[in-house]
Design an enzyme around this catalytic site. Structure first.
Site, PDB file in Angstrom:
ATOM      1  N   GLU A  94       0.842  -1.190   0.000  1.00  0.00           N
ATOM      2  CA  GLU A  94       0.000   0.000   0.000  1.00  0.00           C
ATOM      3  C   GLU A  94       0.885   1.250   0.000  1.00  0.00           C
ATOM      4  O   GLU A  94       0.607   2.224  -0.704  1.00  0.00           O
ATOM      5  CB  GLU A  94      -0.900  -0.046   1.246  1.00  0.00           C
ATOM      6  CG  GLU A  94      -2.032   0.951   1.255  1.00  0.00           C
ATOM      7  CD  GLU A  94      -2.994   0.801   0.091  1.00  0.00           C
ATOM      8  OE1 GLU A  94      -2.937  -0.204  -0.634  1.00  0.00           O
ATOM      9  OE2 GLU A  94      -3.788   1.733  -0.117  1.00  0.00           O
ATOM     10  N   TYR A  95       1.942   1.192   0.778  1.00  0.00           N
ATOM     11  CA  TYR A  95       2.868   2.330   0.829  1.00  0.00           C
ATOM     12  C   TYR A  95       3.468   2.568  -0.565  1.00  0.00           C
ATOM     13  O   TYR A  95       3.508   3.685  -1.056  1.00  0.00           O
ATOM     14  CB  TYR A  95       3.969   2.054   1.860  1.00  0.00           C
ATOM     15  CG  TYR A  95       4.913   3.228   2.034  1.00  0.00           C
ATOM     16  CD1 TYR A  95       4.652   4.218   2.976  1.00  0.00           C
ATOM     17  CD2 TYR A  95       6.050   3.359   1.243  1.00  0.00           C
ATOM     18  CE1 TYR A  95       5.490   5.308   3.126  1.00  0.00           C
ATOM     19  CE2 TYR A  95       6.900   4.450   1.377  1.00  0.00           C
ATOM     20  CZ  TYR A  95       6.612   5.419   2.332  1.00  0.00           C
ATOM     21  OH  TYR A  95       7.436   6.493   2.464  1.00  0.00           O
ATOM     22  N   LEU A  98      31.711  18.544  24.532  1.00  0.00           N
ATOM     23  CA  LEU A  98      31.512  18.299  25.963  1.00  0.00           C
ATOM     24  C   LEU A  98      32.819  18.031  26.686  1.00  0.00           C
ATOM     25  O   LEU A  98      33.743  17.426  26.131  1.00  0.00           O
ATOM     26  CB  LEU A  98      30.621  17.069  26.146  1.00  0.00           C
ATOM     27  CG  LEU A  98      29.176  17.193  25.688  1.00  0.00           C
ATOM     28  CD1 LEU A  98      28.489  15.839  25.776  1.00  0.00           C
ATOM     29  CD2 LEU A  98      28.449  18.208  26.547  1.00  0.00           C
ATOM     30  N   GLU A 114      21.584  10.749  29.158  1.00  0.00           N
ATOM     31  CA  GLU A 114      21.333  10.153  27.833  1.00  0.00           C
ATOM     32  C   GLU A 114      22.548   9.327  27.446  1.00  0.00           C
ATOM     33  O   GLU A 114      23.669   9.678  27.823  1.00  0.00           O
ATOM     34  CB  GLU A 114      21.177  11.255  26.762  1.00  0.00           C
ATOM     35  CG  GLU A 114      19.998  12.165  26.965  1.00  0.00           C
ATOM     36  CD  GLU A 114      20.145  13.457  26.170  1.00  0.00           C
ATOM     37  OE1 GLU A 114      20.809  13.457  25.114  1.00  0.00           O
ATOM     38  OE2 GLU A 114      19.614  14.469  26.639  1.00  0.00           O
ATOM     39  N   LYS A 141      25.642   8.280  25.275  1.00  0.00           N
ATOM     40  CA  LYS A 141      26.471   9.050  24.349  1.00  0.00           C
ATOM     41  C   LYS A 141      26.659   8.173  23.106  1.00  0.00           C
ATOM     42  O   LYS A 141      27.391   7.183  23.129  1.00  0.00           O
ATOM     43  CB  LYS A 141      27.826   9.382  24.979  1.00  0.00           C
ATOM     44  CG  LYS A 141      28.662  10.304  24.104  1.00  0.00           C
ATOM     45  CD  LYS A 141      29.898  10.782  24.848  1.00  0.00           C
ATOM     46  CE  LYS A 141      30.654  11.851  24.071  1.00  0.00           C
ATOM     47  NZ  LYS A 141      31.015  11.471  22.727  1.00  0.00           N
ATOM     48  N   CYS A 173      50.028 -24.457  -0.768  1.00  0.00           N
ATOM     49  CA  CYS A 173      50.358 -25.319  -1.907  1.00  0.00           C
ATOM     50  C   CYS A 173      51.800 -25.140  -2.369  1.00  0.00           C
ATOM     51  O   CYS A 173      52.249 -25.847  -3.276  1.00  0.00           O
ATOM     52  CB  CYS A 173      49.423 -25.025  -3.068  1.00  0.00           C
ATOM     53  SG  CYS A 173      49.705 -23.411  -3.811  1.00  0.00           S
ATOM     54  N   CYS A 187      45.522 -24.267  -6.373  1.00  0.00           N
ATOM     55  CA  CYS A 187      45.816 -24.241  -4.929  1.00  0.00           C
ATOM     56  C   CYS A 187      44.635 -24.815  -4.132  1.00  0.00           C
ATOM     57  O   CYS A 187      43.507 -24.338  -4.264  1.00  0.00           O
ATOM     58  CB  CYS A 187      46.077 -22.797  -4.502  1.00  0.00           C
ATOM     59  SG  CYS A 187      46.218 -22.606  -2.722  1.00  0.00           S
TER      60      CYS A 187
HETATM   61  S1  IVH Z   1      24.973  16.931  23.744  1.00  0.00           S
HETATM   62  C1  IVH Z   1      26.590  20.936  24.544  1.00  0.00           C
HETATM   63  N1  IVH Z   1      24.075  14.472  23.788  1.00  0.00           N
HETATM   64  O1  IVH Z   1      29.121  13.821  21.679  1.00  0.00           O
HETATM   65  C2  IVH Z   1      25.965  19.621  24.262  1.00  0.00           C
HETATM   66  N2  IVH Z   1      26.043  14.904  22.541  1.00  0.00           N
HETATM   67  O2  IVH Z   1      31.354  16.127  22.636  1.00  0.00           O
HETATM   68  C3  IVH Z   1      26.497  19.020  23.063  1.00  0.00           C
HETATM   69  N3  IVH Z   1      26.955  12.934  21.416  1.00  0.00           N
HETATM   70  O3  IVH Z   1      29.487  16.326  19.306  1.00  0.00           O
HETATM   71  C4  IVH Z   1      26.333  17.619  22.894  1.00  0.00           C
HETATM   72  N4  IVH Z   1      25.427  11.516  22.084  1.00  0.00           N
HETATM   73  O4  IVH Z   1      28.316  14.214  18.600  1.00  0.00           O
HETATM   74  C5  IVH Z   1      25.032  15.301  23.327  1.00  0.00           C
HETATM   75  N5  IVH Z   1      23.153  12.340  23.928  1.00  0.00           N
HETATM   76  C6  IVH Z   1      24.096  13.167  23.447  1.00  0.00           C
HETATM   77  C7  IVH Z   1      25.130  12.723  22.608  1.00  0.00           C
HETATM   78  C8  IVH Z   1      26.094  13.623  22.190  1.00  0.00           C
HETATM   79  C9  IVH Z   1      26.537  11.677  21.368  1.00  0.00           C
HETATM   80  C10 IVH Z   1      28.172  13.434  20.745  1.00  0.00           C
HETATM   81  C11 IVH Z   1      27.920  14.609  19.870  1.00  0.00           C
HETATM   82  C12 IVH Z   1      28.835  15.706  20.357  1.00  0.00           C
HETATM   83  C13 IVH Z   1      29.779  14.979  21.243  1.00  0.00           C
HETATM   84  C14 IVH Z   1      30.054  15.837  22.461  1.00  0.00           C
END
Ligand code: IVH
Length: 677
Positions: A43-44, A91, A121, A123, A421, A441
């Site tokens: 359908e899509y 960061l 969160e 990373k 070989c 071989c």
């Molecule tokens: S926040 C000021 N959240 O890590 C806040 N970064 O050095 C900026 N990254 O360049 C980043 N997961 O590519 C944030 N949940 C997350 C992330 C995240 C991965 C990466 C991002 C950033 C680097 C920070």
């Protein structure tokens, strides 16, 4: 309601296109973001085909956010640049719990608060991107670049299915007029492994880890290439340059989620440092089970008014920190280096290591790839090396710890003759691989036969590695064609092969001979650079092995994705006398599939399949139609001759069939038409 694109007035077409875009974006979101589709793929496809028809008739109606534009832009010479309205910061990274606690205490002290809530969160280990939505439509996307200016990857990002081209409208939420979101583009571990395997099969360079693969894929000059890569995204920020923004990180995540932007479900609001530490520990413990790579946890002060008060330290905000996981790298010693001979004759050096546990897995061997790699990293036997294991990725040597050399280490060179070989080896200039040149071989033959019988090739059930090794060692098989002469008597003599298994294997070989398609045969031959996908293209372009063998390099270059090197390799392979003999020996045994002339039962007929069939997938049904000279399409029009209906067919298709007087048939009748019943 469906429309017939050819009958619409300009005004109607505009309205219908608008409507179709909304519908398609909505279902795309259900499928890719929520993982909860509401309509069938068929359908899509039908809705999309309808939109394509309208846009073909009225090209002026094409908008940059149309779902049809996910792949479409022309390749460019280089990526342009795009400035970020607000800088993309990086960061402060910490490794220890104490440093994390210090971060939190400093925030509390600076703000003069007892409690400062954080958002935790994962990373994500990918590539960061910034996307701009204006009036709800995706208008641009850029990489982080130097933080102020990134590369323009708009067309590439549009090919990522998880990225909405238009924000999800909802009754109680008006998206900000100007919304700038940031996130991470990544590849899942399993999808990366499969993608890399495909590249390896095709003789292409593999990527060291999912992050490199994601970065390389996102920065392609041709969006069509990006579109074929399994990229995904998690959003982690609403940038301050957005026209409106909630007052906290947690609310921003909720806003993004409500707008249909994919956020990570593991994110948590954490009330204290203790809670944050516990969440970090839990995330670390579950890291291996996640389908994607993460390399730590990010903690952000939740309230944005606190962000203002905390301010910046150099290029890092003082309101966030990345607490990195301990590296999955260890040092160990190379005990010896062995050589493996692959099916193309490539000699691969493999280091035997003093076993070491890396991220919970014992590693005792690691591929060194080729002599160039050994020279580039200056690897000696006896060296202490840093070994890394990233996710599902095969471990690799990062570098030698030269300071730990004792003087006992010995340099390494691949042997001058094949270890399997004794044949001559050669390293053509410009190629990384050293290859055994002996066409007979046994190591090459074993690997070649294993590949021939593998799933994507002839798919011979029961032809395991151990069986192949014995068949070659006992002289029962000296080329692929010999497989088809094997008898139950001969097989019974092999180790661990009972009469029943021998009978089954003979039957499986017979069935493979009868059912092999041209594509599978081409793939199974193990022609350098020819992976499964290219084998399909070659089979579609050339009706038989003879036709393909007769094609010259420049003719092969007419096929999409075939460059000079690949075309040359294919033509060389078929010019080789031994391979020619193999082709004729296979033919003598009845292995000579054709892609076009297999039948003309459906010559000139246009056929649409709707709903699920019992006997084959929709893709197989399309191939079957094509194999009989027919034209499989996805929407019913006045040109359609037959509509085949399976289980749960699209309602619109039946209506269209009625309207156009198309003959509707069921699966049994379809199989009859194909000559399969
Ligand atoms: S926040 C000021 N959240 O890590 C806040 N970064 O050095 C900026 N990254 O360049 C980043 N997961 O590519 C944030 N949940 C997350 C992330 C995240 C991965 C990466 C991002 C950033 C680097 C920070």
């Amino acid at each position: 309601m469906t429309s017939d694109a050819d009958q619409l007035t300009g005004r109607e077409a505009e309205q219908r296109a608008e409507k179709l875009r909304d519908i398609l974006e909505y279902h795309n979101y259900r499928y890719y973001v929520l993982d909860d589709p509401e309509i069938s793929d068929a359908e899509y496809d039908r809705l999309k085909a309808e939109l394509i028809r309208i846009e073909e008739r009225f090209p002026g109606l094409i908008t940059p956010d149309s779902p049809t534009q996910r792949v479409g832009a022309e390749p460019r010479d280089e990526l342009g640049t795009l400035p970020h309205e607000a800088p993309m910061l990086s960061l402060l990274a910490v490794q220890e719990e104490g440093d994390f606690r210090h971060f939190h205490t400093t925030c509390c002290n600076e703000l003069d608060e007892q409690r400062v809530a954080l958002v935790g969160e994962p990373k994500f280990d990918g590539v960061s991107v910034e996307l701009v939505y204006d009036g709800g439509a995706l208008t641009s996307a850029a990489t982080r670049g130097d933080g102020r200016t990134g590369e323009d990857v708009t067309d590439n990002v549009k090919t990522i299915n998880e990225v909405l081209l238009r924000l999800q409208p909802s009754a109680d939420l008006t998206p900000p007029k100007h919304l700038v979101v940031r996130g991470e583009v990544y590849m899942e571990k399993a999808e990366f492994a499969a993608f890399n395997r495909g590249r390896e099969e095709a003789g292409e360079k593999t990527f060291a880890n999912p992050r490199n693969a994601a970065a390389g894929s996102l920065r392609q000059l041709d969006p069509a290439v990006t579109a074929r890569r399994p990229l995904r995204v998690f959003f982690w920020e609403v940038a301050p340059s957005s026209s409106e923004r909630p007052g906290s990180q947690w609310e921003c995540l909720e806003l993004m989620k409500a707008l249909g932007l994919k956020i990570n479900p593991r994110a948590r609001r954490l009330e204290s440092a203790d809670e944050a530490v516990a969440w970090y520990e839990q995330t670390l413990a579950e890291r291996e089970e996640l389908p994607y790579e993460i390399d730590g946890c990010v903690f952000k002060v939740d309230r944005f008014d606190y962000h203002e008060r905390l301010g910046m330290r150099a290029a890092n905000p003082r309101w966030a920190v990345a607490w990195k996981f301990p590296p999955r790298q260890e040092t160990t010693r190379i005990r010896s280096i062995e050589v493996q001979v692959g099916r193309t004759g490539a000699l691969t050096p493999v280091a035997r290591l003093e076993p070491v546990r890396i991220g919970g897995v014992e590693v005792s061997r690691v591929s060194l790839h080729n002599q160039d790699e050994i020279d580039r990293k200056d690897i000696h036997i006896g060296d202490t090396v840093l070994v890394e294991r990233a996710g599902d990725v095969i471990p690799h040597v990062v570098r030698v710890i030269v300071d730990l050399r004792t003087g006992e280490e010995r340099p390494y060179h691949l042997p001058d003759s094949c270890p399997a070989c004794g044949g001559e080896v050669s390293k053509p200039p410009g190629e990384a691989a050293t290859r055994c040149t002996n066409a007979a071989c046994p190591a090459q033959l074993k690997e070649g036969i294993k590949h021939f019988g593998s799933k994507g090739a002839l798919d011979i059930d029961g032809l395991g590695d151990k069986i192949v090794e014995q068949l070659v060692e006992r002289g029962l098989v000296s080329d692929h064609a010999d497989l088809f002469d094997l008898t139950v008597e001969e097989l019974k003599g092999l180790d661990r092969m009972a009469e029943k298994s021998a009978e089954n294997l003979v039957a499986a070989i017979r069935s493979a001979r009868e059912n092999v398609t041209l594509q599978r045969l081409i793939f199974g031959l193990g022609i350098p650079h020819v992976g499964a996908a290219l084998a399909g293209d070659l089979a579609a372009a050339h009706g038989s092995i003879d036709e393909l063998a007769a094609a010259e390099a420049d003719e092969l270059q007419g096929i999409e994705g075939v460059g000079e090197t690949v075309a040359g390799a294919i033509a060389d392979w078929f010019h080789n006398e031994k391979n020619r003999q193999l082709m004729s020996r296979l033919k003598e045994r009845g292995i000579d599939p054709t892609s076009r002339s297999r039948g003309q039962r459906l010559a000139g007929l246009t056929i649409v399949v709707s709903g699920a069939l019992d006997s084959m997938s929709r893709q197989e049904a399309r191939e079957a139609v094509r194999a009989q000279g027919g034209n499989p399409t996805s929407s019913v029009s006045s040109n359609t001759d037959y509509l085949v209906v399976g289980a749960n067919p699209g309602a619109g298709k039946r209506q269209a069939a009625e309207k156009h007087g198309t003959t509707v048939i069921d699966e049994a009748k379809f199989l009859e038409l194909l000559g399969l019943q």
